[in-house]
Design a protein around this motif. Structure first.
Motif, short mmCIF file in Angstrom:
data_model
loop_
_atom_site.label_atom_id
_atom_site.label_comp_id
_atom_site.label_asym_id
_atom_site.label_seq_id
_atom_site.Cartn_x
_atom_site.Cartn_y
_atom_site.Cartn_z
N ILE A 1 11.44 10.38 -21.75
CA ILE A 1 11.08 9.49 -22.73
C ILE A 1 9.60 8.96 -22.41
CG2 ILE A 1 11.49 7.46 -24.06
CD1 ILE A 1 14.42 8.03 -23.56
N GLU A 2 8.58 8.92 -23.18
CA GLU A 2 7.40 8.22 -22.94
C GLU A 2 7.04 7.38 -23.86
OE1 GLU A 2 3.08 10.19 -23.82
OE2 GLU A 2 3.66 10.72 -21.44
N CYS A 3 6.70 5.82 -23.29
CA CYS A 3 6.55 4.78 -24.13
C CYS A 3 5.00 4.39 -24.13
CB CYS A 3 7.11 3.37 -23.66
SG CYS A 3 8.87 3.78 -23.61
N ASN A 4 4.39 4.23 -25.34
CA ASN A 4 3.09 3.48 -25.48
C ASN A 4 3.10 2.12 -25.63
OD1 ASN A 4 0.43 3.32 -26.13
ND2 ASN A 4 0.49 4.48 -27.79
N VAL A 5 2.83 1.39 -24.62
CA VAL A 5 2.95 -0.31 -24.32
C VAL A 5 1.82 -0.83 -24.36
CG1 VAL A 5 5.49 0.18 -23.47
CG2 VAL A 5 3.27 0.05 -21.87
N GLU A 6 1.85 -2.27 -24.81
CA GLU A 6 0.71 -3.01 -25.06
C GLU A 6 0.14 -3.08 -23.43
OE1 GLU A 6 1.62 -6.43 -27.08
OE2 GLU A 6 2.00 -5.13 -28.71
N PRO A 7 -0.84 -3.52 -23.27
CA PRO A 7 -1.45 -3.54 -21.74
C PRO A 7 -0.81 -4.67 -21.10
CG PRO A 7 -3.19 -4.26 -23.32
CD PRO A 7 -2.00 -3.66 -24.29
N GLU B 1 8.72 7.57 -27.53
CA GLU B 1 8.65 9.03 -27.98
C GLU B 1 9.43 9.91 -27.23
OE1 GLU B 1 5.23 12.36 -28.02
OE2 GLU B 1 4.61 10.59 -28.44
N VAL B 2 10.24 10.68 -27.94
CA VAL B 2 11.14 11.22 -26.92
C VAL B 2 10.38 12.78 -26.88
CG1 VAL B 2 13.32 12.75 -26.94
CG2 VAL B 2 13.37 10.63 -27.84
N ASN B 3 9.86 12.75 -25.40
CA ASN B 3 8.95 14.02 -25.08
C ASN B 3 9.63 15.22 -24.89
OD1 ASN B 3 6.55 14.83 -24.54
ND2 ASN B 3 6.14 13.34 -23.01
N GLN B 4 10.57 15.18 -24.04
CA GLN B 4 10.74 16.43 -23.62
C GLN B 4 12.75 16.44 -23.21
OE1 GLN B 4 9.53 17.53 -19.63
NE2 GLN B 4 8.84 19.56 -20.59
N PHE B 5 13.19 17.64 -23.70
CA PHE B 5 14.61 17.87 -23.41
C PHE B 5 14.58 19.15 -22.63
CE2 PHE B 5 15.08 16.17 -27.74
CZ PHE B 5 15.73 15.00 -27.33
N LYS B 6 15.36 19.09 -21.80
CA LYS B 6 15.60 20.30 -20.64
C LYS B 6 17.15 20.07 -20.48
CE LYS B 6 11.20 20.77 -18.17
NZ LYS B 6 10.48 20.47 -16.79
N SER B 7 17.55 21.59 -20.41
CA SER B 7 19.01 21.67 -19.88
C SER B 7 19.39 22.81 -19.40
CB SER B 7 19.85 21.13 -21.21
OG SER B 7 19.74 22.18 -22.20
N HIS C 1 13.12 7.70 -30.90
CA HIS C 1 11.95 8.26 -31.46
C HIS C 1 10.95 7.23 -32.52
CE1 HIS C 1 9.00 11.51 -31.04
NE2 HIS C 1 8.87 11.51 -32.43
N GLY C 2 10.00 7.02 -32.13
CA GLY C 2 8.81 6.54 -33.23
C GLY C 2 9.18 4.95 -33.43
#
Length: 179
Positions: free
Chosen positions: A69-75, A54-60, A33-34
């Motif tokens: 996990i969502e990643c904000n990446v360069e273009p 970014e760890v976006n969501q946990f479900k169990s 995360h981060g």
């Protein structure tokens, strides 16, 4: 043209025991995360994306845990290896791979080097052990001993011819980028 960052989303499933899932969630979040990472996809293994996770969501439930996990990446996605690094057979794509070998090139009076560029325009890092002259796109540049950068020397998509004049060794560091 400037491009905005893109989002890449990954969903993972675990079949670990429910009691251990809380600890796993914390371990994964603490690790990812981060932070910024190189992200290599199995289906496109000759490139990497670079961005923040970014760890976006946990479900169990009692039997399955899911993490998103969502990643904000360069273009751009970048060539796995730079032109001054040894290229790897395992990740090389015979369909669209490019091999630019530009490490420790000997200039004995004259040397012409062709770099096959990708879509992203890149100012290469040029290192010389002696002063050299570079002719690029009809312009002449004086390269000093050590590391040289010039905003006027830009590797573009397609063939880029660099002509070195003098005596010495030169290394061109170029990493291509594709959309």
């Amino acid at each position: 043209m400037k491009y905005k960052n893109r989002k890449i989303t990954f969903t993972f499933v675990t079949l670990q025991r429910y009691k251990t899932w809380k600890n796993q969630k914390s371990e994964i979040a603490n690790y990812l995360h981060g932070k910024k990472f190189k992200i290599i996809l199995d289906e496109d293994s000759s490139f990497y994306y670079y961005g923040r996770a970014e760890v976006n969501q946990f479900k169990s439930n009692k039997s399955i845990g899911t993490i998103t996990i969502e990643c904000n990446v360069e273009p751009y996605k970048y060539d796995l290896t730079s032109s001054n690094e040894d290229w790897l057979w395992d990740s090389f794509s015979f369909e669209d791979g490019i091999i630019n070998e530009t490490k420790d090139l000997t200039v004995n009076k004259e040397l012409e080097v062709t770099i096959c560029g990708r879509r992203k325009r890149v100012i290469p890092k040029i290192s010389c052990d002696n002063p050299l002259i570079l002719i690029f796109n009809g312009q002449t540049y004086n390269l000093l001993t050590g590391v040289n950068y010039s905003p006027d020397i830009e590797i573009c998509e397609g063939e880029n011819k660099l002509k070195f004049v003098g005596d010495g060794t030169v290394t061109i560091e170029y990493r291509g980028g594709s959309l």
